[in-house]
Design an enzyme around this catalytic site. Structure first.
Site, short mmCIF file in Angstrom:
data_model
loop_
_atom_site.label_atom_id
_atom_site.label_comp_id
_atom_site.label_asym_id
_atom_site.label_seq_id
_atom_site.Cartn_x
_atom_site.Cartn_y
_atom_site.Cartn_z
N ASP A 35 -12.00 12.38 -9.10
CA ASP A 35 -12.99 11.51 -8.13
C ASP A 35 -13.22 12.29 -6.66
O ASP A 35 -12.21 12.47 -5.94
CB ASP A 35 -11.99 10.23 -7.58
CG ASP A 35 -13.02 9.19 -6.71
OD1 ASP A 35 -13.74 9.63 -6.28
OD2 ASP A 35 -12.17 8.34 -6.40
N TYR A 60 -24.29 11.23 -6.76
CA TYR A 60 -24.88 9.84 -6.72
C TYR A 60 -26.50 10.17 -6.92
O TYR A 60 -26.84 10.74 -6.01
CB TYR A 60 -24.30 9.15 -5.52
CG TYR A 60 -25.00 7.91 -5.47
CD1 TYR A 60 -24.42 6.62 -5.85
CD2 TYR A 60 -26.38 7.73 -5.37
CE1 TYR A 60 -25.07 5.24 -5.81
CE2 TYR A 60 -27.14 6.18 -5.33
CZ TYR A 60 -26.17 5.08 -5.68
OH TYR A 60 -26.98 3.91 -5.71
N TYR A 124 -31.11 8.96 -0.63
CA TYR A 124 -30.80 10.19 -1.85
C TYR A 124 -30.93 11.41 -1.31
O TYR A 124 -29.91 12.42 -1.18
CB TYR A 124 -31.49 9.97 -3.25
CG TYR A 124 -31.09 11.16 -4.06
CD1 TYR A 124 -29.92 11.27 -4.42
CD2 TYR A 124 -32.26 12.06 -4.22
CE1 TYR A 124 -29.53 12.42 -5.37
CE2 TYR A 124 -31.98 12.98 -5.10
CZ TYR A 124 -30.72 13.43 -5.65
OH TYR A 124 -30.45 14.41 -6.51
#
Length: 281
Positions: A35, A60, A124
């Site tokens: 993670d 992401y 983003y």
């Protein structure tokens, strides 16, 4: 070489792991094994594996969702990259960060160079630029590789979506006012394999060569697949999305050429190779 790949279950990560495993010792880690938003875990895992290189493809990437999940996008793409860069520096590993054409605003009329000003318009894009800035300031042996319009055998992508839609429709509308360069994951992985074996650090633009619009890309997909379907061009305004897309995100491959690497093949050749691979499967 010992190579640690983050995002190993992703579209690019799976391709990189498969390619590099033939010649190197590869640790392909998905979210379950690492993670990246856990700074202590980053330190522990890299200390345990002692890689020579980290290829950081975890991200992401839900471009539209990022607009309403800003904190999450920055946590993964910004802080996660920061933690990983610190851990890589501590074990003396080279650090290869996969970035995006979305760091540019798309208002250019000629191809973006590696040293052009970034001005991301989407959450983003801003979160990926935050990652770039962390890598530049924290890693002494860094490659920042910006790519665009990625597709390949793993995961969902534009090529697979077009082929799927063609099974149920006789016509499609596709945006014809956004320009870029499609990138086949295998070609990008082959470039990364060359790059990480050098010490030619810096920022690279890596996409298949040539330019097209999404409409032209769609037409090529159907032509190369022998699929008869009517494709109509439309504007971005006809398909509003939460996150703004760069209208023009073509990237010049100056660093690839200046550092003696072979440029990536034309996008249509890459597409043809991918479609042949799909047929064989």
């Amino acid at each position: 070489m010992k190579i640690l790949v983050t995002g190993a279950n992703g579209q690019l990560g799976q391709e990189v792991v498969k390619l590099l495993r033939a010649k190197h010792k590869v640790f392909g880690l998905g979210r379950e094994q690492l993670d990246i938003t856990n700074a202590q875990q980053c330190l522990f895992v890299l200390d345990e594996h002692q890689p020579d290189v980290v290829i950081h493809s975890a991200a992401y990437t839900a471009v539209d969702s990022a607009e309403s999940e800003e904190e999450k996008a920055f946590l993964v793409n910004g802080e996660g990259t920061k933690s990983l860069a610190i851990a890589a520096e501590r074990v003396g590993a080279k650090f290869c960060y996969i970035s995006t054409d979305y760091v540019f605003d798309g208002t250019a009329t000629q191809a973006y160079r590696e040293d052009d000003e970034t001005n991301p318009q989407s959450v983003y894009g801003k979160s990926k630029r935050a990652g770039e800035l962390h890598v530049r300031s924290l890693s002494s042996r860094a490659f920042i590789v910006r790519t665009s319009w990625v597709y390949g055998r793993y995961g969902g992508n534009f090529v697979k979506t077009m082929l799927s839609l063609a099974k149920t429709r006789d016509s499609l509308k596709v945006v014809h006012d956004q320009f870029g360069s499609p990138t086949y994951t295998l070609d990008l992985a082959l470039f990364l394999e060359q790059l990480i074996q050098t010490e030619k650090y810096g920022t690279y633009h890596a996409s298949n060569s040539g330019v097209c619009t999404w409409y032209e890309f769609a037409c090529a997909i159907f032509e190369e697949s022998g699929i008869g379907i009517r494709v109509e061009p439309c504007t971005t305004e006809e398909f509003p999305r939460p996150a703004p897309r760069p209208k023009y995100s073509v990237m010049e491959h100056g660093a690839i050429l200046a550092n003696g690497f072979e440029d990536m093949r034309p996008w249509r050749d890459g597409l043809r190779a991918f479609l042949n691979e799909l047929k064989e499967e």
